[in-house]
Scaffold this motif. Structure first.
Motif, PDB file in Angstrom:
ATOM      1  N   ARG A 154       5.559  -0.860  12.576  1.00 39.41           N
ATOM      2  CA  ARG A 154       6.827  -0.953  11.845  1.00 39.41           C
ATOM      3  C   ARG A 154       7.359   0.410  11.426  1.00 39.41           C
ATOM      4  O   ARG A 154       8.524   0.544  11.107  1.00 39.41           O
ATOM      5  CB  ARG A 154       6.646  -1.807  10.600  1.00 39.41           C
ATOM      6  CG  ARG A 154       6.356  -3.249  10.898  1.00 39.41           C
ATOM      7  CD  ARG A 154       6.313  -4.045   9.611  1.00 39.41           C
ATOM      8  NE  ARG A 154       5.974  -5.411   9.850  1.00 39.41           N
ATOM      9  CZ  ARG A 154       6.859  -6.372  10.040  1.00 39.41           C
ATOM     10  NH1 ARG A 154       8.130  -6.090  10.016  1.00 39.41           N
ATOM     11  NH2 ARG A 154       6.463  -7.606  10.245  1.00 39.41           N
ATOM     12  N   GLY A 155       6.479   1.414  11.364  1.00 38.41           N
ATOM     13  CA  GLY A 155       6.891   2.727  10.883  1.00 38.41           C
ATOM     14  C   GLY A 155       7.171   2.723   9.399  1.00 38.41           C
ATOM     15  O   GLY A 155       8.033   3.434   8.916  1.00 38.41           O
ATOM     16  N   VAL A 161       2.511 -11.623  -1.955  1.00 43.95           N
ATOM     17  CA  VAL A 161       3.799 -10.971  -1.747  1.00 43.95           C
ATOM     18  C   VAL A 161       3.568  -9.674  -0.978  1.00 43.95           C
ATOM     19  O   VAL A 161       2.669  -8.897  -1.290  1.00 43.95           O
ATOM     20  CB  VAL A 161       4.486 -10.665  -3.099  1.00 43.95           C
ATOM     21  CG1 VAL A 161       5.767  -9.891  -2.896  1.00 43.95           C
ATOM     22  CG2 VAL A 161       4.739 -11.950  -3.854  1.00 43.95           C
ATOM     23  N   ILE A 162       4.396  -9.443   0.044  1.00 44.23           N
ATOM     24  CA  ILE A 162       4.293  -8.224   0.842  1.00 44.23           C
ATOM     25  C   ILE A 162       5.570  -7.423   0.650  1.00 44.23           C
ATOM     26  O   ILE A 162       6.677  -7.950   0.778  1.00 44.23           O
ATOM     27  CB  ILE A 162       4.097  -8.558   2.330  1.00 44.23           C
ATOM     28  CG1 ILE A 162       2.808  -9.349   2.526  1.00 44.23           C
ATOM     29  CG2 ILE A 162       4.081  -7.289   3.163  1.00 44.23           C
ATOM     30  CD1 ILE A 162       2.582  -9.847   3.918  1.00 44.23           C
ATOM     31  N   GLN A 163       5.400  -6.122   0.339  1.00 49.09           N
ATOM     32  CA  GLN A 163       6.543  -5.235   0.163  1.00 49.09           C
ATOM     33  C   GLN A 163       6.487  -4.171   1.248  1.00 49.09           C
ATOM     34  O   GLN A 163       5.418  -3.663   1.581  1.00 49.09           O
ATOM     35  CB  GLN A 163       6.502  -4.556  -1.195  1.00 49.09           C
ATOM     36  CG  GLN A 163       6.693  -5.500  -2.353  1.00 49.09           C
ATOM     37  CD  GLN A 163       6.537  -4.770  -3.677  1.00 49.09           C
ATOM     38  OE1 GLN A 163       5.468  -4.290  -3.984  1.00 49.09           O
ATOM     39  NE2 GLN A 163       7.622  -4.704  -4.422  1.00 49.09           N
ATOM     40  N   TYR A 164       7.660  -3.808   1.780  1.00 51.03           N
ATOM     41  CA  TYR A 164       7.762  -2.775   2.803  1.00 51.03           C
ATOM     42  C   TYR A 164       8.557  -1.604   2.242  1.00 51.03           C
ATOM     43  O   TYR A 164       9.580  -1.795   1.587  1.00 51.03           O
ATOM     44  CB  TYR A 164       8.483  -3.314   4.045  1.00 51.03           C
ATOM     45  CG  TYR A 164       7.742  -4.432   4.726  1.00 51.03           C
ATOM     46  CD1 TYR A 164       6.708  -4.148   5.606  1.00 51.03           C
ATOM     47  CD2 TYR A 164       8.069  -5.757   4.488  1.00 51.03           C
ATOM     48  CE1 TYR A 164       6.025  -5.174   6.240  1.00 51.03           C
ATOM     49  CE2 TYR A 164       7.388  -6.787   5.118  1.00 51.03           C
ATOM     50  CZ  TYR A 164       6.365  -6.479   5.993  1.00 51.03           C
ATOM     51  OH  TYR A 164       5.686  -7.490   6.612  1.00 51.03           O
ATOM     52  N   PHE A 165       8.096  -0.389   2.536  1.00 55.18           N
ATOM     53  CA  PHE A 165       8.782   0.828   2.098  1.00 55.18           C
ATOM     54  C   PHE A 165       8.949   1.734   3.309  1.00 55.18           C
ATOM     55  O   PHE A 165       7.989   2.014   4.011  1.00 55.18           O
ATOM     56  CB  PHE A 165       7.976   1.541   1.007  1.00 55.18           C
ATOM     57  CG  PHE A 165       7.823   0.715  -0.237  1.00 55.18           C
ATOM     58  CD1 PHE A 165       8.789   0.763  -1.224  1.00 55.18           C
ATOM     59  CD2 PHE A 165       6.736  -0.114  -0.413  1.00 55.18           C
ATOM     60  CE1 PHE A 165       8.664  -0.001  -2.369  1.00 55.18           C
ATOM     61  CE2 PHE A 165       6.601  -0.882  -1.548  1.00 55.18           C
ATOM     62  CZ  PHE A 165       7.568  -0.822  -2.536  1.00 55.18           C
ATOM     63  N   ARG A 166      10.174   2.193   3.538  1.00 55.11           N
ATOM     64  CA  ARG A 166      10.473   2.995   4.720  1.00 55.11           C
ATOM     65  C   ARG A 166       9.698   4.315   4.721  1.00 55.11           C
ATOM     66  O   ARG A 166       9.165   4.717   5.734  1.00 55.11           O
ATOM     67  CB  ARG A 166      11.971   3.267   4.803  1.00 55.11           C
ATOM     68  CG  ARG A 166      12.402   3.832   6.117  1.00 55.11           C
ATOM     69  CD  ARG A 166      13.905   3.809   6.281  1.00 55.11           C
ATOM     70  NE  ARG A 166      14.504   2.496   6.115  1.00 55.11           N
ATOM     71  CZ  ARG A 166      14.566   1.561   7.061  1.00 55.11           C
ATOM     72  NH1 ARG A 166      14.054   1.800   8.234  1.00 55.11           N
ATOM     73  NH2 ARG A 166      15.129   0.394   6.819  1.00 55.11           N
ATOM     74  N   THR A 167       9.659   4.997   3.595  1.00 56.37           N
ATOM     75  CA  THR A 167       8.861   6.220   3.477  1.00 56.37           C
ATOM     76  C   THR A 167       7.935   6.078   2.276  1.00 56.37           C
ATOM     77  O   THR A 167       8.157   5.228   1.411  1.00 56.37           O
ATOM     78  CB  THR A 167       9.748   7.471   3.265  1.00 56.37           C
ATOM     79  OG1 THR A 167      10.362   7.394   1.986  1.00 56.37           O
ATOM     80  CG2 THR A 167      10.797   7.604   4.349  1.00 56.37           C
ATOM     81  N   SER A 198      -3.719   9.757   9.472  1.00 63.23           N
ATOM     82  CA  SER A 198      -3.100  10.985   8.987  1.00 63.23           C
ATOM     83  C   SER A 198      -1.906  10.737   8.070  1.00 63.23           C
ATOM     84  O   SER A 198      -1.797  11.345   7.020  1.00 63.23           O
ATOM     85  CB  SER A 198      -2.686  11.884  10.158  1.00 63.23           C
ATOM     86  OG  SER A 198      -1.679  11.250  10.916  1.00 63.23           O
ATOM     87  N   VAL A 199      -0.997   9.837   8.430  1.00 62.54           N
ATOM     88  CA  VAL A 199       0.179   9.581   7.596  1.00 62.54           C
ATOM     89  C   VAL A 199      -0.240   8.945   6.276  1.00 62.54           C
ATOM     90  O   VAL A 199       0.162   9.380   5.201  1.00 62.54           O
ATOM     91  CB  VAL A 199       1.191   8.675   8.346  1.00 62.54           C
ATOM     92  CG1 VAL A 199       2.332   8.295   7.430  1.00 62.54           C
ATOM     93  CG2 VAL A 199       1.705   9.371   9.573  1.00 62.54           C
ATOM     94  N   GLY A 200      -1.056   7.909   6.338  1.00 66.53           N
ATOM     95  CA  GLY A 200      -1.523   7.252   5.122  1.00 66.53           C
ATOM     96  C   GLY A 200      -2.397   8.158   4.287  1.00 66.53           C
ATOM     97  O   GLY A 200      -2.321   8.148   3.066  1.00 66.53           O
TER      98      GLY A 200
END
Length: 77
Positions: A6-7, A17-23, A50-52
Motif C-alpha cells: 500500500r505504501g 480498527v485499522i488506521q492507514y497513514f500515508r507517511t 528500513s522504512v519502518g
C-alpha cells in the motif's frame, strides 16, 4: 507496520480498527498519549524493515525528548 504493497503505515488497534497513514509524519496528528503508546511498541515490518525501522527510531526519539520537533495534539483540561 509499514506496508510496501500500500505504501502506507498501518496501525491495527485492539478492537480491530485499522488506521492507514500515508507517511509516518501523518501519525503525529494523533494525540500525545497515543503516540507515546505507539512509541513503546515494536513496529512489525515483514516486508521492508528500513522504512519502518527509520520511523521507529524517529518516534522513539521524539517520545523520549517530549516531542521537541513535532507538536502532537494535547487534550484540553
Amino acid at each position: 507496520m509499514y506496508s510496501n504493497l500500500r505504501g502506507m503505515f498501518v496501525v491495527k488497534r485492539r478492537g480491530g480498527v485499522i488506521q492507514y497513514f500515508r507517511t509516518g509524519f501523518d501519525l503525529f496528528s494523533l494525540p500525545r498519549w497515543d503516540l507515546r503508546e505507539l512509541g513503546r511498541l515494536d513496529m512489525l515490518n515483514p516486508e521492508d524493515r528500513s522504512v519502518g525501522g527509520d520511523f521507529e527510531r524517529i518516534i522513539a526519539k521524539e517520545c523520549n525528548k517530549g516531542f521537541p520537533n513535532h507538536k502532537p495534539q494535547r487534550p484540553r483540561r
